[in-house]
Write a protein that holds these residues in place. Structure first.
Motif, PDB file in Angstrom:
ATOM      1  N   VAL A  20     -23.935-141.722 -22.620  1.00  0.00           N
ATOM      2  CA  VAL A  20     -23.535-141.923 -21.230  1.00  0.00           C
ATOM      3  C   VAL A  20     -24.762-141.846 -20.322  1.00  0.00           C
ATOM      4  CG1 VAL A  20     -22.135-141.061 -19.313  1.00  0.00           C
ATOM      5  CG2 VAL A  20     -21.255-140.953 -21.658  1.00  0.00           C
ATOM      6  N   THR A  21     -24.885-142.828 -19.422  1.00  0.00           N
ATOM      7  CA  THR A  21     -25.981-142.804 -18.462  1.00  0.00           C
ATOM      8  C   THR A  21     -25.465-143.365 -17.137  1.00  0.00           C
ATOM      9  OG1 THR A  21     -28.287-143.446 -18.068  1.00  0.00           O
ATOM     10  CG2 THR A  21     -26.833-145.106 -19.062  1.00  0.00           C
ATOM     11  N   GLY A  22     -26.297-143.301 -16.100  1.00  0.00           N
ATOM     12  CA  GLY A  22     -25.872-143.788 -14.788  1.00  0.00           C
ATOM     13  C   GLY A  22     -25.485-142.643 -13.873  1.00  0.00           C
ATOM     14  N   CYS A  23     -24.843-142.957 -12.758  1.00  0.00           N
ATOM     15  CA  CYS A  23     -24.486-141.950 -11.757  1.00  0.00           C
ATOM     16  C   CYS A  23     -23.579-140.866 -12.322  1.00  0.00           C
ATOM     17  CB  CYS A  23     -23.822-142.612 -10.551  1.00  0.00           C
ATOM     18  SG  CYS A  23     -24.938-143.686  -9.611  1.00  0.00           S
ATOM     19  N   LEU A  24     -22.642-141.254 -13.194  1.00  0.00           N
ATOM     20  CA  LEU A  24     -21.734-140.263 -13.776  1.00  0.00           C
ATOM     21  C   LEU A  24     -22.488-139.278 -14.663  1.00  0.00           C
ATOM     22  CD1 LEU A  24     -18.758-139.402 -13.947  1.00  0.00           C
ATOM     23  CD2 LEU A  24     -18.541-140.859 -15.968  1.00  0.00           C
ATOM     24  N   GLY A  25     -23.665-139.690 -15.147  1.00  0.00           N
ATOM     25  CA  GLY A  25     -24.469-138.818 -16.003  1.00  0.00           C
ATOM     26  C   GLY A  25     -24.930-137.549 -15.317  1.00  0.00           C
ATOM     27  N   ALA A  26     -24.845-137.516 -13.978  1.00  0.00           N
ATOM     28  CA  ALA A  26     -25.221-136.302 -13.240  1.00  0.00           C
ATOM     29  C   ALA A  26     -24.181-135.197 -13.402  1.00  0.00           C
ATOM     30  CB  ALA A  26     -25.407-136.630 -11.760  1.00  0.00           C
ATOM     31  N   LYS A  27     -22.987-135.552 -13.888  1.00  0.00           N
ATOM     32  CA  LYS A  27     -21.898-134.578 -14.052  1.00  0.00           C
ATOM     33  C   LYS A  27     -21.716-134.265 -15.537  1.00  0.00           C
ATOM     34  CE  LYS A  27     -19.640-136.187  -9.835  1.00  0.00           C
ATOM     35  NZ  LYS A  27     -20.059-134.999  -9.053  1.00  0.00           N
ATOM     36  N   VAL A  28     -22.721-133.615 -16.097  1.00  0.00           N
ATOM     37  CA  VAL A  28     -22.753-133.346 -17.534  1.00  0.00           C
ATOM     38  C   VAL A  28     -21.583-132.471 -17.972  1.00  0.00           C
ATOM     39  CG1 VAL A  28     -24.097-132.320 -19.409  1.00  0.00           C
ATOM     40  CG2 VAL A  28     -25.261-133.574 -17.586  1.00  0.00           C
ATOM     41  N   ASP A  29     -21.322-131.395 -17.241  1.00  0.00           N
ATOM     42  CA  ASP A  29     -20.262-130.461 -17.636  1.00  0.00           C
ATOM     43  C   ASP A  29     -18.898-131.142 -17.678  1.00  0.00           C
ATOM     44  OD1 ASP A  29     -22.140-128.482 -17.811  1.00  0.00           O
ATOM     45  OD2 ASP A  29     -21.755-127.663 -15.809  1.00  0.00           O
ATOM     46  N   LEU A  30     -18.638-131.995 -16.689  1.00  0.00           N
ATOM     47  CA  LEU A  30     -17.356-132.697 -16.644  1.00  0.00           C
ATOM     48  C   LEU A  30     -17.201-133.617 -17.843  1.00  0.00           C
ATOM     49  CD1 LEU A  30     -14.737-133.595 -15.246  1.00  0.00           C
ATOM     50  CD2 LEU A  30     -16.103-135.240 -13.934  1.00  0.00           C
ATOM     51  N   ILE A  31     -18.244-134.370 -18.151  1.00  0.00           N
ATOM     52  CA  ILE A  31     -18.184-135.310 -19.279  1.00  0.00           C
ATOM     53  C   ILE A  31     -17.977-134.558 -20.592  1.00  0.00           C
ATOM     54  CG2 ILE A  31     -19.468-137.039 -20.588  1.00  0.00           C
ATOM     55  CD1 ILE A  31     -20.901-137.769 -17.980  1.00  0.00           C
ATOM     56  N   ARG A  32     -18.732-133.455 -20.772  1.00  0.00           N
ATOM     57  CA  ARG A  32     -18.608-132.675 -22.003  1.00  0.00           C
ATOM     58  C   ARG A  32     -17.216-132.049 -22.147  1.00  0.00           C
ATOM     59  NH1 ARG A  32     -22.160-134.335 -25.645  1.00  0.00           N
ATOM     60  NH2 ARG A  32     -24.332-134.178 -24.946  1.00  0.00           N
ATOM     61  N   GLU A  33     -16.641-131.681 -21.016  1.00  0.00           N
ATOM     62  CA  GLU A  33     -15.308-131.072 -21.050  1.00  0.00           C
ATOM     63  C   GLU A  33     -14.257-132.080 -21.488  1.00  0.00           C
ATOM     64  OE1 GLU A  33     -12.090-128.937 -17.999  1.00  0.00           O
ATOM     65  OE2 GLU A  33     -14.145-129.365 -17.330  1.00  0.00           O
ATOM     66  N   VAL A  34     -14.369-133.314 -20.980  1.00  0.00           N
ATOM     67  CA  VAL A  34     -13.375-134.342 -21.300  1.00  0.00           C
ATOM     68  C   VAL A  34     -13.685-135.016 -22.632  1.00  0.00           C
ATOM     69  CG1 VAL A  34     -12.319-136.501 -20.507  1.00  0.00           C
ATOM     70  CG2 VAL A  34     -12.962-134.742 -18.840  1.00  0.00           C
ATOM     71  N   HIS A  35     -14.972-135.253 -22.890  1.00  0.00           N
ATOM     72  CA  HIS A  35     -15.377-135.985 -24.103  1.00  0.00           C
ATOM     73  C   HIS A  35     -16.498-135.229 -24.829  1.00  0.00           C
ATOM     74  CE1 HIS A  35     -12.896-139.368 -22.961  1.00  0.00           C
ATOM     75  NE2 HIS A  35     -13.539-139.504 -21.810  1.00  0.00           N
ATOM     76  N   PRO A  36     -16.162-134.173 -25.544  1.00  0.00           N
ATOM     77  CA  PRO A  36     -17.200-133.372 -26.224  1.00  0.00           C
ATOM     78  C   PRO A  36     -17.938-134.117 -27.330  1.00  0.00           C
ATOM     79  CG  PRO A  36     -14.990-132.688 -26.894  1.00  0.00           C
ATOM     80  CD  PRO A  36     -14.806-133.625 -25.746  1.00  0.00           C
TER      81      PRO A  36
END
Length: 222
Positions: A20-36
């Motif tokens: 994952v890269t781009g603007c959403l990549g700034a929200k690492v914790d959120l991404i890891r929580e939803v898609h570990p």
């Protein structure tokens, strides 16, 4: 944001390997929580880091000048004589009139070796003027405590001053954009005066001296 998270889930279901890269990549914790199961996450414009992650999972192809459409120095969208050199992404300040931290995240500096390698490739490709940019050029290296890196076998401090000292040796014009009044910025002025090869200029954000903006900002962020 929800749509982006759903797209990541679809990609994971498709092949199980997602970076994952781009603007959403700034929200690492959120991404890891939803898609570990996501392999790697990078912040916006972290081009070198993205490629490094990709080559961790896919072997890096050898450059073939007869087959590859992309030259070693990369693809530029500017005229031949100048190029932008991005040294970091994001900002640690929380000025109320600025949306950058919420879009780009906190300061994320590129390693000094990556920056100088790119600068050297650009100069070798014919660039005569390097435009150093970021959201906060003066803060370069603050996030990694100005750690010492290596370039050409020599130790180089990850800082605006250390970077300028090395760029001056490339024999091209160097322009520093988005320079904010940090104390160490004063150390760059003698360098600009002393090195005739470092034809330098600097630019400060126009909003910095504007009283209404400053009054509207959180004083603790200045």
């Amino acid at each position: 944001m929800q749509e982006s998270l759903e797209t990541i889930g679809e990609a994971l279901n498709e092949n199980g390997k997602v970076i994952v890269t781009g603007c959403l990549g700034a929200k690492v914790d959120l991404i890891r929580e939803v898609h570990p199961k996501v392999l790697e996450i990078t912040s916006p414009h972290s081009y070198e880091q993205v490629l490094s992650h990709v080559h961790t999972y896919v072997p890096k192809p050898q450059h073939n000048p007869f087959l590859s459409l992309v030259p070693k120095q990369g693809v530029k969208l500017t005229p031949r004589h100048y190029a932008y050199l991005k040294i970091s992404e994001g900002c640690n300040h929380r000025c109320t009139f600025c949306i950058i931290p919420s879009m780009r995240g906190d300061l994320d500096s590129r390693t000094i070796g990556e920056v100088l390698d790119e600068a050297r490739r650009l100069v070798a490709a014919g660039v005569k003027e390097l435009l150093v940019i970021s959201q906060d050029t003066s803060a370069y290296g603050v996030d990694i405590k100005h750690r010492t890196g290596f370039w050409n076998g020599q130790p180089v401090k990850t800082s605006m001053v250390g970077q300028c000292e090395q760029l001056a040796k490339l024999g091209v014009w160097v322009r520093l954009y988005y320079v904010n009044p940090y104390p160490h910025v004063d150390d760059v002025i003698p360098l600009m005066e002393a090195r005739a090869s470092n034809h330098s200029a600097s630019g400060a954000p126009a909003c910095a001296p504007d009283s209404p903006h400053l009054r509207a900002s959180d004083p603790s962020s200045l």
